[in-house]
Design a protein around this motif. Structure first.
Motif, short mmCIF file in Angstrom:
data_model
loop_
_atom_site.label_atom_id
_atom_site.label_comp_id
_atom_site.label_asym_id
_atom_site.label_seq_id
_atom_site.Cartn_x
_atom_site.Cartn_y
_atom_site.Cartn_z
N LEU A 1 41.51 45.61 35.12
CA LEU A 1 41.14 44.34 36.23
C LEU A 1 41.44 44.39 37.17
CD1 LEU A 1 40.03 41.55 33.37
CD2 LEU A 1 38.21 43.46 34.25
N ASN A 2 43.25 44.28 36.88
CA ASN A 2 43.70 44.02 37.74
C ASN A 2 43.80 46.30 39.05
OD1 ASN A 2 44.72 42.15 38.59
ND2 ASN A 2 47.01 42.18 36.89
N ARG A 3 43.47 47.10 38.31
CA ARG A 3 43.81 47.37 39.37
C ARG A 3 42.47 48.16 40.96
NH1 ARG A 3 39.50 52.22 40.09
NH2 ARG A 3 37.90 50.62 39.37
N ILE B 1 43.45 45.62 29.09
CA ILE B 1 42.38 44.84 30.11
C ILE B 1 42.93 44.47 31.58
CG2 ILE B 1 41.36 42.97 29.60
CD1 ILE B 1 40.62 43.36 27.05
N VAL B 2 44.54 43.81 31.36
CA VAL B 2 44.56 42.70 32.06
C VAL B 2 45.16 44.06 33.54
CG1 VAL B 2 46.90 42.02 33.30
CG2 VAL B 2 45.23 40.90 30.74
#
Length: 115
Positions: free
Chosen positions: A23-25, A19-20
């Motif tokens: 979201l940081n893509r 998930i992290v």
């Protein structure tokens, strides 16, 4: 019972890291900032035209290049951008930028200044 909790803990860590990472893509705006910070290349809103400084001796000129071929590949965890630019002043001057974005950063795969 102990194996079950270990398995659940490992799965929770994997899901949280996934998930992290998703979201940081990085986005195309991040790509524009990266070009500016890393290579001092300015580009328009979709990076179809780039402008960069060229220093030959004491002469500094701005070179505009047009996107002649490119790919944009968004993935679940990564963003891959590969583009070729041809100089508007010198058609033989071709720049190839190939990067992959992962976890908020870009990594050059192939960057070539073909003269």
């Amino acid at each position: 019972m102990n194996k079950r909790w270990t398995f659940l803990f490992v799965m929770a860590v994997i899901v949280a890291l996934s998930i992290v990472t998703i979201l940081n893509r990085p986005t195309e705006k991040d790509f524009e900032r990266w070009l500016q910070d890393e290579y001092m290349i300015d580009c328009n809103e979709d990076c179809s035209i780039i402008e960069m400084k060229s220093v030959n001796g004491d002469i500094t000129e701005r070179i505009k290049s047009d996107d002649i071929r490119g790919t944009y590949s968004p993935g679940l965890f990564t963003l891959r951008i590969s583009r070729q630019y041809k100089s508007l002043d010198d058609p033989l001057h071709i720049i190839h930028i190939d990067v992959i974005g992962f976890n908020g950063r870009f990594y050059p795969l192939h960057t070539d200044d073909g003269r």
